[in-house]
Design an enzyme around this catalytic site. Structure first.
Site, PDB file in Angstrom:
ATOM      1  N   LYS A 225       0.700  -0.963  -0.291  1.00  0.00           N
ATOM      2  CA  LYS A 225      -0.047  -0.139   0.032  1.00  0.00           C
ATOM      3  C   LYS A 225       0.993   1.041   0.064  1.00  0.00           C
ATOM      4  O   LYS A 225       1.712   1.775   0.754  1.00  0.00           O
ATOM      5  CB  LYS A 225      -0.656   0.052   1.429  1.00  0.00           C
ATOM      6  CG  LYS A 225      -1.446   0.902   1.155  1.00  0.00           C
ATOM      7  CD  LYS A 225      -2.182   1.249   2.253  1.00  0.00           C
ATOM      8  CE  LYS A 225      -3.318   2.727   2.360  1.00  0.00           C
ATOM      9  NZ  LYS A 225      -4.058   3.103   3.872  1.00  0.00           N
ATOM     10  N   GLU A 275      -8.805  12.310  11.786  1.00  0.00           N
ATOM     11  CA  GLU A 275      -7.875  11.097  12.611  1.00  0.00           C
ATOM     12  C   GLU A 275      -6.691  11.380  13.253  1.00  0.00           C
ATOM     13  O   GLU A 275      -6.486  12.529  13.346  1.00  0.00           O
ATOM     14  CB  GLU A 275      -7.306  10.312  11.120  1.00  0.00           C
ATOM     15  CG  GLU A 275      -6.104   9.565  11.362  1.00  0.00           C
ATOM     16  CD  GLU A 275      -5.586   8.787  10.372  1.00  0.00           C
ATOM     17  OE1 GLU A 275      -4.659   7.529  10.551  1.00  0.00           O
ATOM     18  OE2 GLU A 275      -5.934   9.203   9.160  1.00  0.00           O
ATOM     19  N   GLU A 454     -11.261  11.394  -5.153  1.00  0.00           N
ATOM     20  CA  GLU A 454     -11.450  11.261  -3.664  1.00  0.00           C
ATOM     21  C   GLU A 454     -10.303  12.271  -3.249  1.00  0.00           C
ATOM     22  O   GLU A 454     -11.164  12.937  -2.750  1.00  0.00           O
ATOM     23  CB  GLU A 454     -10.768   9.625  -3.679  1.00  0.00           C
ATOM     24  CG  GLU A 454     -10.844   9.419  -2.166  1.00  0.00           C
ATOM     25  CD  GLU A 454     -10.440   8.100  -1.264  1.00  0.00           C
ATOM     26  OE1 GLU A 454      -9.082   8.039  -0.618  1.00  0.00           O
ATOM     27  OE2 GLU A 454     -10.738   7.039  -1.803  1.00  0.00           O
TER      28      GLU A 454
END
Length: 470
Positions: A225, A275, A454
């Site tokens: 990732k 976050e 996004e």
């Protein structure tokens, strides 16, 4: 024991301007409380105040540096002016070395006051002019601060006594700020100038090319990732006060952290991040895994539909699992106990929804400092990648701009406790320019075009505030 002397001029709450006057009067007796105290002792003048909006109050003041912090749960707010003490480092070293410096410095503090600031995402980045005022790390103990905690508001003034001359100079600066304090904002704030131009780095073609390069590393087996970011630069018709963005940013259904750091007039880094990196109280650690995104705006999805879409998305669940597993694995050597939630939950924001899971842990005594915790948790796979070091190397190779404090830890630290968020959904404002930062996590199966959409959604609120065309 904390070497911290607190002076309260009056027991009853006062209007903010009268509170400043009461503290100013008490400061005149500083020689009596400061005499004979060693350097590092903190003398704090604290006066309860009648309720006002800390953010709007801060916008009226003409003193720098300025800081603002509001926790995601809205249980602690701080608006600060000036600097009673500063902890900073501007060198280029590996993150682990920078974190160690920060932890060791905070460990020397005799008091447990909160310092507000941020840390660069990668301290090995080449130095860029736009990040000159935001070094490897910089944390400020405000000289004058309005706080809201446990339902009460207080105006604080802090002095670290030195020699008689140094103490007098610090007290004079505090009194200068206090005497100039204004009350809560009553007029409408000035407007943000028109946007003259907008550009992206990388542009759409460069983004697709970088995503394809990242996907190739998955096929090679070197990474699993990578989170790639984009910088959107807005040029305005005239300089403006960065506080205007802070004032106008909407609250989502579940609150985000609000972080604002303006070291000098007109130059500020802002983050509206959902976050948490971690919260530390002694050896008790609270962190979370947040990754996987669903846009609600383009598809006009309800919260319930967005939740169903995320929980049914193999790609998003896999991305979240990377984050969750790595956090748990990285914490193992440093903790006696780790409790990670099994169930994945959905965090709903204005335009987006994210998968997340909470984690609590008990740090071993030798690992209880912020230097050690930062080395373990930053960067999370949500803003770096898997494996961590290889993803960091690829980010430096692929991205055509410096991240600076974007995606780095931001918040507050003290000797015995801290709370740091991940500085995403952020902007760097300087004079008539604003750089907006956003990113997307890439794994096998990622579609570069969808990831471009996004990153656009993630700065949607900031774009709407400034009036820029998407």
């Amino acid at each position: 024991m904390s070497d911290q002397h607190i002076i309260t001029p009056q027991d009853t709450p006062l209007p903010i301007v009268q509170a400043a006057e009461a503290i100013d009067s008490a400061l005149q007796a500083l020689d009596a409380v400061g005499a004979g105290r060693p350097t590092g002792t903190l003398v704090e003048f604290r006066q309860k105040v009648e309720p006002i909006d800390p953010m709007r109050w801060l916008a009226r003041q003409k003193a720098w540096p300025k800081i603002f912090w509001r926790s995601r749960e809205r249980d602690f707010t701080a608006a600060g002016l000036g600097s009673a003490d500063t902890v900073s480092f501007a060198g280029r070293e590996p993150n682990a070395s920078v974190f160690r410096r920060l932890g060791e410095t905070m460990g020397t503090k005799k008091h447990d006051a909160r310092y507000f600031g941020g840390i660069a995402f990668n301290s090995l980045e080449a130095e860029r002019e736009e990040w000159k005022r935001f070094p490897a790390f910089s944390f400020i103990l405000p000289l004058v601060e309005l706080t809201e905690e446990n339902g009460e508001q207080s105006l604080c003034c802090r002095i670290v006594p030195g020699t008689r001359e140094e103490t007098a100079e610090r007290a004079a600066e505090a009194r200068r700020i206090l005497s100039a304090l204004k009350g809560p904002l009553t007029d409408e704030a000035a407007g943000i100038p028109a946007v003259r131009s907008r550009s992206c780095s990388p542009d759409r073609e460069g983004w697709i090319r970088n995503c394809q390069r990242a996907i190739e590393t998955f096929e090679e087996g070197s990474t699993e990732k990578i989170m790639l970011a984009r910088r959107t630069t807005l040029e305005f018709a005239a300089p403006f006060d960065p506080m205007l963005i802070l004032l106008r940013h909407p609250y989502p259904k579940n609150a985000t952290y609000r972080f604002y750091f303006e070291p000098e007039e007109g130059c500020a880094f802002l983050s509206f991040t959902p976050e948490r990196l971690y919260r530390r109280d002694g050896r008790r650690l609270l962190t979370e895994a947040l990754a996987g995104t669903c846009s609600k705006e383009n598809a006009e999805l309800s919260d319930e539909c967005a939740s169903r879409a995320l929980l049914a998305s193999e790609k998003d669940l896999r991305e979240h699992r990377f984050v969750k597993d790595m956090i748990e694995s990285e914490l193992q050597p440093a903790c006696r106990r780790i409790e990670m939630e099994d169930d994945v939950q959905v965090l709903q924001l204005n335009r987006l929804a994210h998968l997340y899971a909470r984690c609590t842990a008990e740090l071993k005594p030798e690992c209880a400092g912020d230097g050690q915790v930062l080395s373990i948790l930053h960067p999370t796979p949500a803003v770096g990648g898997v494996p961590k070091e290889e993803a960091m190397r690829r980010i430096l190779e692929f991205e055509p701009f410096a991240r600076g404090w974007y995606a780095g830890p931001v918040g507050w630290i003290s000797r015995d406790s801290s709370e740091l968020a991940v500085g995403i959904r952020s902007a760097l404002v300087q004079s008539a320019t604003a750089c907006l930062y956003s990113g997307a996590g890439l794994v096998r199966g990622s579609d570069p075009e969808l990831e471009w959409a996004e990153v656009e959604q993630k700065i949607g609120d900031l774009v709407a505030i400034t009036g820029a065309t998407p």
